[in-house]
Write an enzyme that holds these catalytic residues in place. Structure first.
Site, short mmCIF file in Angstrom:
data_model
loop_
_atom_site.label_atom_id
_atom_site.label_comp_id
_atom_site.label_asym_id
_atom_site.label_seq_id
_atom_site.Cartn_x
_atom_site.Cartn_y
_atom_site.Cartn_z
CG PHE A 120 11.01 -14.70 69.52
CD1 PHE A 120 11.47 -13.68 70.22
CD2 PHE A 120 10.88 -15.88 68.63
CE1 PHE A 120 10.21 -14.31 71.41
CE2 PHE A 120 9.64 -16.06 69.98
CZ PHE A 120 10.01 -15.95 70.98
CG ASN B 285 8.24 -10.75 57.32
OD1 ASN B 285 8.87 -10.48 56.42
ND2 ASN B 285 8.80 -10.46 57.91
N1 CTP Z 1 13.58 -7.41 64.32
C1 CTP Z 1 13.57 -5.73 64.20
N2 CTP Z 1 13.42 -4.57 63.40
C2 CTP Z 1 13.39 -5.52 62.28
C3 CTP Z 1 12.99 -6.86 62.21
C4 CTP Z 1 13.90 -8.02 63.15
O1 CTP Z 1 13.20 -5.51 65.23
N3 CTP Z 1 13.13 -4.33 61.30
C5 CTP Z 1 14.00 -8.05 64.71
C6 CTP Z 1 12.24 -9.42 65.07
O2 CTP Z 1 11.87 -8.95 65.73
C7 CTP Z 1 13.29 -10.86 65.12
C8 CTP Z 1 15.16 -10.15 64.91
O3 CTP Z 1 15.42 -9.27 64.61
O4 CTP Z 1 13.75 -10.56 67.25
C9 CTP Z 1 14.99 -11.70 63.93
O5 CTP Z 1 14.47 -11.26 63.40
P1 CTP Z 1 14.28 -11.71 61.97
O6 CTP Z 1 13.62 -11.89 60.68
O7 CTP Z 1 14.47 -13.59 62.21
O8 CTP Z 1 15.56 -11.95 61.64
P2 CTP Z 1 15.89 -10.77 60.28
O9 CTP Z 1 17.20 -9.97 61.23
O10 CTP Z 1 15.11 -10.14 59.65
O11 CTP Z 1 17.68 -11.39 59.19
P3 CTP Z 1 17.42 -12.33 58.34
O12 CTP Z 1 15.36 -11.80 57.63
O13 CTP Z 1 18.29 -12.51 57.94
O14 CTP Z 1 17.11 -14.24 58.79
#
Ligand code: CTP
Length: 399
Positions: free
Chosen positions: A324, A211
């Site tokens: 976040f 990412n």
């Molecule tokens: N996060 C996490 N573990 C994952 C994915 C996300 O701990 N496998 C946490 C990130 O650190 C952040 C939050 O979840 O605090 C939201 O991450 P984000 O990428 O915005 O959302 P997603 O849950 O991945 O959903 P989407 O990609 O559908 O927006």
């Protein structure tokens, strides 16, 4: 208790009649065990002499930006690095105006602009200058940058007028900092965990999916927590950032490693999940490099959601869980949904469609969504100052 003992204060004295009070301030800081290095602006030297400042502080006095002796032994960056905080007393309307516009035309303003330390202003000026719209605007801007104000007080002024604009008395400034350092000490009982940076999900030994993330915001939050006395662990995916002194950093590559490291470092009082964790990993990792001549089809499987796992954990859930959200559209709905779905106390959301902020930038603009359904926008601000702002909010929530 000696809350000021061994504290390092970088005092900037500007040119105003109240500058004489700074001599008493230096005396009181030293009496409390603090070390004070001083920068005098050129105008300050018209009110007090470098000799009296050096005698009271027992330290060299700095003034000239282009003094090659200073640059060799203690340049403008080192002066800020050396300090625990920067105190500008008295802060004149002119200096406030310069700082709010990012000017760096002398040693004092250059040090402040180049600093990531907490900055405190003790304004001192005539009541009409203090109340002037342009000064009010400048002060507000500095407060938005995270600068903290001590005073000014209301009273009789040197110019014979009465009103707001009087520099706080040295003893009140000392008491302010005793309280400040006492508070920092109190937070030592708190433990914090921060995840930051991207994760790399390997396809083979040389290729991975990931990412976009620099890790800057998470590192700054860890720095602010540590600066405020939290016992801080930073679990970092691969970044180009330097390790931070005083913080327990655990470097990981994949989401699975980040998950394991997170669980190994619980319980904590507050966990902040700022990492851009890859949502998928490669189902069949090839332990040999795949040759380009091969056709490949990647099968992906979902990574565990670290934030959700921790925030829904019966026994290990920290008192505060902050997630976040990086969104390109529907920021409000998506963030509110994440707040609920992931059982967070707060979600700090940023709109990543604006490329001038977020990711690689040193600036960010976020909206904080709280459990009680309120939300608050914090306008574009340096990531370091945003972190201080977030940590202040965390402290008041935990207390
Ligand atoms: N996060 C996490 N573990 C994952 C994915 C996300 O701990 N496998 C946490 C990130 O650190 C952040 C939050 O979840 O605090 C939201 O991450 P984000 O990428 O915005 O959302 P997603 O849950 O991945 O959903 P989407 O990609 O559908 O927006």
């Amino acid at each position: 208790m000696d809350f000021l003992k061994d504290k390092k204060i970088l005092l900037i004295i500007c040119g105003g009649i109240a500058a004489y009070k700074s001599l008493e301030l230096i005396r009181l800081f030293r009496k409390s065990g603090a070390t004070v290095k001083t920068i005098l602006t050129n105008n300050a030297k018209k009110f007090i002499t470098p000799l009296s400042v050096a005698s009271l502080s027992q330290e060299k006095v700095y003034s000239d930006l282009f003094d090659h002796n200073n640059e060799a032994e203690m340049d403008h960056i080192s002066l800020s690095r050396w300090s625990d905080l920067i105190l500008i007393a008295p802060a004149t309307a002119n200096t406030i105006s310069k700082l709010s516009n990012g000017l760096a035309d002398d040693l004092a303003s250059t040090v402040v602009l180049a600093s990531d330390k907490n900055i405190f202003l003790v304004p001192a000026m005539n009541v009409r200058m203090w109340e002037h719209d342009s000064n009010k605007k400048n002060v507000k801007k500095l407060q938005e940058f995270g600068y903290q104000l001590i005073g000014p007080e209301i009273g009789d002024m040197a110019c014979g007028e009465f009103g707001e604009g009087k520099m706080s008395e040295p003893i009140n400034i000392i008491n302010y900092f005793i309280k400040y350092f006492k508070n920092i000490k109190k937070h030592y009982k708190y433990k914090a965990l921060v995840t930051a940076g991207p994760t790399h999900e390997y396809i083979d030994p040389v290729r991975y999916v990931t990412n976009k993330s620099s890790g800057k915001q998470g590192y700054e939050i860890a720095k602010s927590l540590s600066k405020n006395g939290f016992d801080t662990t930073l679990i970092s995916g691969p970044t180009n950032l330097d390790p931070i002194k005083g913080i327990n950093i655990i470097n990981v590559n994949s989401a699975k490693e980040m998950f394991d490291a997170t669980l190994n470092n619980l319980p904590v009082d507050v966990a902040i999940f700022s990492a851009a964790v890859a949502d998928w990993k490669i189902k069949n990792f090839n332990n040999k490099k795949i040759k380009k001549s091969n056709n490949i089809n990647l099968t992906l499987e979902k990574n565990i959601d670290i934030l959700s796992h921790v925030s829904k954990h019966n026994s290990l859930r920290p008192k505060m869980v902050i997630g976040f959200a990086a969104e390109t559209d529907n920021l409000i709905e998506n963030s509110k949904k994440k707040l609920n779905d992931k059982n967070c106390d707060w979600i700090i959301a940023n709109d990543v469609s604006d490329t001038s902020i977020g990711f690689e930038s040193d600036f960010n603009e976020v909206t904080i969504f709280y459990k009680n359904k309120k939300f608050e926008k914090i306008s574009k601000i340096k990531k370091s100052l945003l972190s201080d702002n977030i940590v202040e909010r965390i402290i008041s929530e935990l207390n």
